[in-house]
Enzyme design. Structure first.
Site, PDB file in Angstrom:
ATOM      1  N   SER A   1       4.252   4.664 -12.268  1.00  0.00           N
ATOM      2  CA  SER A   1       4.787   3.912 -11.465  1.00  0.00           C
ATOM      3  C   SER A   1       3.613   3.167 -11.105  1.00  0.00           C
ATOM      4  O   SER A   1       3.790   1.498 -10.874  1.00  0.00           O
ATOM      5  CB  SER A   1       4.995   4.440  -9.991  1.00  0.00           C
ATOM      6  OG  SER A   1       3.646   5.263  -9.311  1.00  0.00           O
TER       7      SER A   1
ATOM      8  N   ASN B   1       0.964  -1.220  -0.020  1.00  0.00           N
ATOM      9  CA  ASN B   1       0.126   0.046   0.029  1.00  0.00           C
ATOM     10  C   ASN B   1       1.048   1.195  -0.108  1.00  0.00           C
ATOM     11  O   ASN B   1       0.308   2.278  -0.470  1.00  0.00           O
ATOM     12  CB  ASN B   1      -0.915  -0.125   1.156  1.00  0.00           C
ATOM     13  CG  ASN B   1      -1.483   1.273   1.499  1.00  0.00           C
ATOM     14  OD1 ASN B   1      -2.396   1.753   0.803  1.00  0.00           O
ATOM     15  ND2 ASN B   1      -0.995   2.038   2.590  1.00  0.00           N
ATOM     16  N   ALA B   2       2.035   1.102   0.470  1.00  0.00           N
ATOM     17  CA  ALA B   2       2.941   2.521   0.645  1.00  0.00           C
ATOM     18  C   ALA B   2       2.784   3.227  -0.810  1.00  0.00           C
ATOM     19  O   ALA B   2       3.300   2.534  -1.769  1.00  0.00           O
ATOM     20  CB  ALA B   2       4.302   1.993   1.171  1.00  0.00           C
ATOM     21  N   GLY B   3       2.677   4.387  -0.625  1.00  0.00           N
ATOM     22  CA  GLY B   3       2.859   4.980  -2.084  1.00  0.00           C
ATOM     23  C   GLY B   3       2.775   6.407  -1.702  1.00  0.00           C
ATOM     24  O   GLY B   3       2.231   7.328  -0.858  1.00  0.00           O
ATOM     25  N   ILE B   4       3.398   7.400  -2.971  1.00  0.00           N
ATOM     26  CA  ILE B   4       3.214   8.691  -2.703  1.00  0.00           C
ATOM     27  C   ILE B   4       2.787   9.328  -4.302  1.00  0.00           C
ATOM     28  O   ILE B   4       2.894   8.560  -5.320  1.00  0.00           O
ATOM     29  CB  ILE B   4       4.543   9.584  -2.367  1.00  0.00           C
ATOM     30  CG1 ILE B   4       5.803   9.103  -3.461  1.00  0.00           C
ATOM     31  CG2 ILE B   4       4.916   9.306  -1.117  1.00  0.00           C
ATOM     32  CD1 ILE B   4       7.130   9.732  -3.251  1.00  0.00           C
TER      33      ILE B   4
ATOM     34  N   TYR C   1       3.503   9.334 -11.236  1.00  0.00           N
ATOM     35  CA  TYR C   1       2.317   8.674 -10.488  1.00  0.00           C
ATOM     36  C   TYR C   1       1.871   7.402 -11.393  1.00  0.00           C
ATOM     37  O   TYR C   1       1.827   6.525 -10.796  1.00  0.00           O
ATOM     38  CB  TYR C   1       1.312   9.561  -9.961  1.00  0.00           C
ATOM     39  CG  TYR C   1       0.303   8.766  -8.714  1.00  0.00           C
ATOM     40  CD1 TYR C   1       0.812   8.292  -7.674  1.00  0.00           C
ATOM     41  CD2 TYR C   1      -0.990   8.405  -9.468  1.00  0.00           C
ATOM     42  CE1 TYR C   1      -0.217   7.406  -7.058  1.00  0.00           C
ATOM     43  CE2 TYR C   1      -1.980   7.852  -8.426  1.00  0.00           C
ATOM     44  CZ  TYR C   1      -1.531   7.243  -7.460  1.00  0.00           C
ATOM     45  OH  TYR C   1      -2.655   6.863  -6.689  1.00  0.00           O
TER      46      TYR C   1
ATOM     47  N   SER D   1      -4.446   2.218  -8.563  1.00  0.00           N
ATOM     48  CA  SER D   1      -5.377   3.623  -8.906  1.00  0.00           C
ATOM     49  C   SER D   1      -5.663   3.733 -10.226  1.00  0.00           C
ATOM     50  O   SER D   1      -5.286   2.802 -11.121  1.00  0.00           O
ATOM     51  CB  SER D   1      -4.472   4.974  -8.668  1.00  0.00           C
ATOM     52  OG  SER D   1      -4.927   5.997  -9.411  1.00  0.00           O
TER      53      SER D   1
END
Length: 268
Positions: free
Chosen positions: A154, A87-90, A151, A138
């Protein structure tokens, strides 16, 4: 989910926090991972004081050794891994011609390489348990989002990586699921990087009108139980998924216009 061993990266806020709570509420043994120690400790205390089982491990997913240690510590304490939730994301918000390329590298390091590192070391144990490998993605992972080149890149990379693993291990019982929440109320837009790599500091969208992180967490757990391949949430996400197949040019135009209407849009 009772007694399942679940690793959730990016657990300290937003969707990751909600996912961790949801699994704990369902009786899972939750391993929470993020960079911020205090937030991890607060969440671990919340879960254990409520009768749950939780292990907090400070983890920077851009560091391969951190991801390896995350898995090793989980095995040392619990002896197995049933579910890994990457889940980690920016995020980011800038037009490509104004963008410092270090921003895209940062996005790929966190979103893509963080997923690769954690998956690499957890995979042998997921195969043993015939468990679930999950990527929180997403709509930007199946259609480009203007102003979010790094984004989208990735997320596309994550989709390709996980879909390939699904095929490679189709005979081993590995469940691979990609979940695309759409616009969700969280801090990801506040922390999103601008053209020079500095945090945006505020959200350009009305967060109160978005899907809650808690609802995303419930859909994620339900998708794992039903062994779904792809879960797309929200009206915008579902429409984008369909239009990508049948009317991609129209989707391009709608996506551009939607981003153009954002306050201080980078597309101006």
């Amino acid at each position: 989910m009772k007694d399942k061993v679940v690793i959730v990266t990016g657990s300290s806020s937003g969707i990751g926090l909600a996912i961790s709570r949801e699994f704990a509420m369902r009786g899972a043994r939750v391993v929470i991972a993020a960079r911020t120690v205090q937030k991890l400790e607060d969440l671990a205390h919340e879960i254990t004081s409520g009768g749950g089982s939780c292990l907090a491990i400070q983890t920077d997913v851009t560091r391969e050794e951190d991801c390896k240690r995350l898995v090793n510590e989980t095995i040392r304490l619990f002896g197995r891994i049933d579910i890994l939730v990457n889940n980690a994301g920016i995020s980011m918000r800038a037009r490509f011609d104004t963008l410092d390329l270090s921003v895209i590298k940062r996005l790929m390091d966190v979103n893509f390489w963080g997923t690769v590192y954690c998956t690499k070391y957890a995979l042998p144990y997921l195969l043993q348990s015939r468990g679930a490998l999950v990527g929180v993605s997403s709509a930007a992972g199946f259609h480009g989002l203007p102003g979010r080149t790094g984004y989208s890149a990735s997320k596309y990379a994550i989709h390709g990586f996980l879909e390939t693993l699904r095929i490679e291990y189709r005979k081993n019982g590995l469940h691979v699921m990609i979940i695309c929440p759409g616009f969700t109320s969280s801090n990801i837009r506040i922390a999103a990087l601008t053209a020079d790599g500095s945090p945006q500091g505020e959200s350009p969208r009305k967060e109160e009108r978005m899907m809650s992180a808690e609802k995303v967490a419930r859909h994620l757990v339900r998708g794992i139980k039903r062994r779904k391949r792809m879960v797309v949430l929200g009206l915008e996400g579902k429409l984008s998924f369909l239009m990508k197949k049948f009317s991609p040019a129209l989707l391009d135009r709608l996506s551009y216009n939607a981003m153009l209407r954002e306050p201080d849009s980078p597309l101006d």
